[in-house]
Design a protein around this motif. Sequence first.
Motif, PDB file in Angstrom:
ATOM      1  N   MET A   1      -5.999  10.217 -16.159  1.00 16.37           N
ATOM      2  CA  MET A   1      -5.590  10.060 -17.495  1.00 16.37           C
ATOM      3  C   MET A   1      -4.340  10.618 -17.711  1.00 16.37           C
ATOM      4  N   THR A   2      -3.538   9.823 -18.443  1.00 14.59           N
ATOM      5  CA  THR A   2      -2.255  10.086 -18.712  1.00 14.59           C
ATOM      6  C   THR A   2      -1.637  10.416 -20.238  1.00 14.59           C
ATOM      7  N   ARG A   3      -0.635  10.598 -20.295  1.00 17.23           N
ATOM      8  CA  ARG A   3      -0.091  10.835 -21.642  1.00 17.23           C
ATOM      9  C   ARG A   3      -0.467   9.458 -22.405  1.00 17.23           C
ATOM     10  N   ASP A   4      -0.131   8.450 -21.837  1.00 11.74           N
ATOM     11  CA  ASP A   4      -0.414   6.966 -22.362  1.00 11.74           C
ATOM     12  C   ASP A   4      -2.015   6.974 -23.060  1.00 11.74           C
ATOM     13  N   THR A   5      -2.774   7.669 -22.324  1.00 15.31           N
ATOM     14  CA  THR A   5      -4.212   7.654 -22.818  1.00 15.31           C
ATOM     15  C   THR A   5      -4.392   8.283 -23.971  1.00 15.31           C
ATOM     16  N   VAL A   6      -3.356   9.359 -24.207  1.00 11.71           N
ATOM     17  CA  VAL A   6      -3.834  10.338 -25.171  1.00 11.71           C
ATOM     18  C   VAL A   6      -3.060   9.612 -26.334  1.00 11.71           C
ATOM     19  N   GLU A   7      -1.869   9.134 -26.030  1.00 12.56           N
ATOM     20  CA  GLU A   7      -0.966   8.481 -27.271  1.00 12.56           C
ATOM     21  C   GLU A   7      -2.029   7.305 -27.826  1.00 12.56           C
ATOM     22  N   LEU A   8      -2.518   6.524 -26.858  1.00 15.91           N
ATOM     23  CA  LEU A   8      -3.390   5.421 -27.412  1.00 15.91           C
ATOM     24  C   LEU A   8      -4.632   5.930 -28.539  1.00 15.91           C
ATOM     25  N   CYS A   9      -5.325   6.807 -27.952  1.00 16.98           N
ATOM     26  CA  CYS A   9      -6.245   7.479 -28.837  1.00 16.98           C
ATOM     27  C   CYS A   9      -5.715   7.815 -30.213  1.00 16.98           C
ATOM     28  N   LEU A  10      -4.566   8.483 -30.223  1.00 16.51           N
ATOM     29  CA  LEU A  10      -3.855   8.951 -31.319  1.00 16.51           C
ATOM     30  C   LEU A  10      -3.364   7.946 -32.178  1.00 16.51           C
ATOM     31  N   GLN A  11      -2.719   6.845 -31.814  1.00 16.31           N
ATOM     32  CA  GLN A  11      -2.306   5.825 -32.550  1.00 16.31           C
ATOM     33  C   GLN A  11      -3.076   4.739 -32.975  1.00 16.31           C
ATOM     34  N   GLU A  12      -4.095   4.620 -32.126  1.00 15.54           N
ATOM     35  CA  GLU A  12      -5.053   3.702 -32.536  1.00 15.54           C
ATOM     36  C   GLU A  12      -6.290   4.215 -33.379  1.00 15.54           C
ATOM     37  N   SER A  13      -6.183   5.759 -33.629  1.00 17.41           N
ATOM     38  CA  SER A  13      -7.436   6.345 -33.944  1.00 17.41           C
ATOM     39  C   SER A  13      -8.606   6.000 -33.359  1.00 17.41           C
ATOM     40  N   LEU A  14      -8.830   5.867 -32.139  1.00 13.92           N
ATOM     41  CA  LEU A  14      -9.860   5.671 -31.378  1.00 13.92           C
ATOM     42  C   LEU A  14     -10.439   7.168 -30.853  1.00 13.92           C
ATOM     43  N   SER A  15     -11.884   7.046 -30.774  1.00 20.07           N
ATOM     44  CA  SER A  15     -12.582   8.180 -30.480  1.00 20.07           C
ATOM     45  C   SER A  15     -12.422   8.542 -28.994  1.00 20.07           C
ATOM     46  N   CYS A  16     -12.357   9.686 -28.635  1.00 22.27           N
ATOM     47  CA  CYS A  16     -12.222  10.070 -27.004  1.00 22.27           C
ATOM     48  C   CYS A  16     -13.291   9.566 -26.172  1.00 22.27           C
ATOM     49  N   ASN A  17     -14.557   9.463 -26.777  1.00 22.91           N
ATOM     50  CA  ASN A  17     -15.870   9.086 -26.053  1.00 22.91           C
ATOM     51  C   ASN A  17     -15.490   7.439 -25.818  1.00 22.91           C
ATOM     52  N   THR A  18     -14.867   6.705 -26.819  1.00 23.72           N
ATOM     53  CA  THR A  18     -14.759   5.297 -26.782  1.00 23.72           C
ATOM     54  C   THR A  18     -13.840   5.001 -25.465  1.00 23.72           C
ATOM     55  N   VAL A  19     -12.859   5.680 -25.702  1.00 24.51           N
ATOM     56  CA  VAL A  19     -11.541   5.634 -24.556  1.00 24.51           C
ATOM     57  C   VAL A  19     -12.029   6.095 -23.262  1.00 24.51           C
ATOM     58  N   ALA A  20     -12.771   6.955 -23.233  1.00 25.96           N
ATOM     59  CA  ALA A  20     -13.116   7.537 -21.842  1.00 25.96           C
ATOM     60  C   ALA A  20     -14.276   6.824 -21.486  1.00 25.96           C
ATOM     61  N   GLU A  21     -15.037   6.077 -22.123  1.00 21.30           N
ATOM     62  CA  GLU A  21     -15.937   4.927 -21.558  1.00 21.30           C
ATOM     63  C   GLU A  21     -15.234   3.799 -20.903  1.00 21.30           C
ATOM     64  N   ARG A  22     -14.375   3.411 -21.766  1.00 16.22           N
ATOM     65  CA  ARG A  22     -13.492   2.322 -21.315  1.00 16.22           C
ATOM     66  C   ARG A  22     -12.858   2.445 -20.040  1.00 16.22           C
ATOM     67  N   LEU A  23     -12.419   3.845 -19.894  1.00 15.91           N
ATOM     68  CA  LEU A  23     -11.463   4.060 -18.653  1.00 15.91           C
ATOM     69  C   LEU A  23     -12.369   4.737 -17.350  1.00 15.91           C
ATOM     70  N   GLY A  24     -13.549   4.999 -17.578  1.00 17.87           N
ATOM     71  CA  GLY A  24     -14.596   5.729 -16.823  1.00 17.87           C
ATOM     72  C   GLY A  24     -14.238   7.066 -16.331  1.00 17.87           C
ATOM     73  N   ASP A  25     -13.644   7.711 -17.537  1.00 16.77           N
ATOM     74  CA  ASP A  25     -13.216   9.069 -17.255  1.00 16.77           C
ATOM     75  C   ASP A  25     -14.003  10.066 -18.158  1.00 16.77           C
ATOM     76  N   PRO A  26     -14.295  11.364 -17.573  1.00 19.50           N
ATOM     77  CA  PRO A  26     -14.954  12.053 -18.536  1.00 19.50           C
ATOM     78  C   PRO A  26     -14.371  12.489 -19.768  1.00 19.50           C
ATOM     79  N   SER A  27     -15.237  12.319 -20.960  1.00 24.34           N
ATOM     80  CA  SER A  27     -14.522  12.403 -22.138  1.00 24.34           C
ATOM     81  C   SER A  27     -14.099  14.266 -22.501  1.00 24.34           C
ATOM     82  N   SER A  28     -14.921  14.959 -21.919  1.00 25.10           N
ATOM     83  CA  SER A  28     -14.477  16.248 -21.983  1.00 25.10           C
ATOM     84  C   SER A  28     -13.072  16.449 -21.582  1.00 25.10           C
TER      85      SER A  28
END
Length: 95
Positions: A1-28
């Motif tokens: 995960m990178t800052r880009d991932t965090v920025e994506l969540c913040l800008q797109e108002s996506l839940s961390c679970n949704t983004v984590a599932e897409r990337l295959g990373d732990p949501s915690s």
Amino acid sequence: MTRDTVELCLQESLSCNTVAERLGDPSSSLARWLRQARIDQVQASTRDQGLLTSEERAEFSRLRKEVQGLRREKDVFRLAAAHFAKEQLPQRGFA
């Protein structure tokens, strides 16, 4: 995960679970990063809640290490002072 991932969540108002599932990373992990990013964005209001920004956390860590070093130095000086004071005491016993 990178800052880009965090920025994506913040800008797109996506839940961390949704983004984590897409990337295959732990949501915690992403949730923790998002929480810290939000704290960093709203510095003034977080002071009242006792939350630290990333910059404050880094400074806190640096200061903690500095205090540990100063305590070690103090202990060395205390032991040296005790050693030299012991040498200054008159010898006991029969001469």
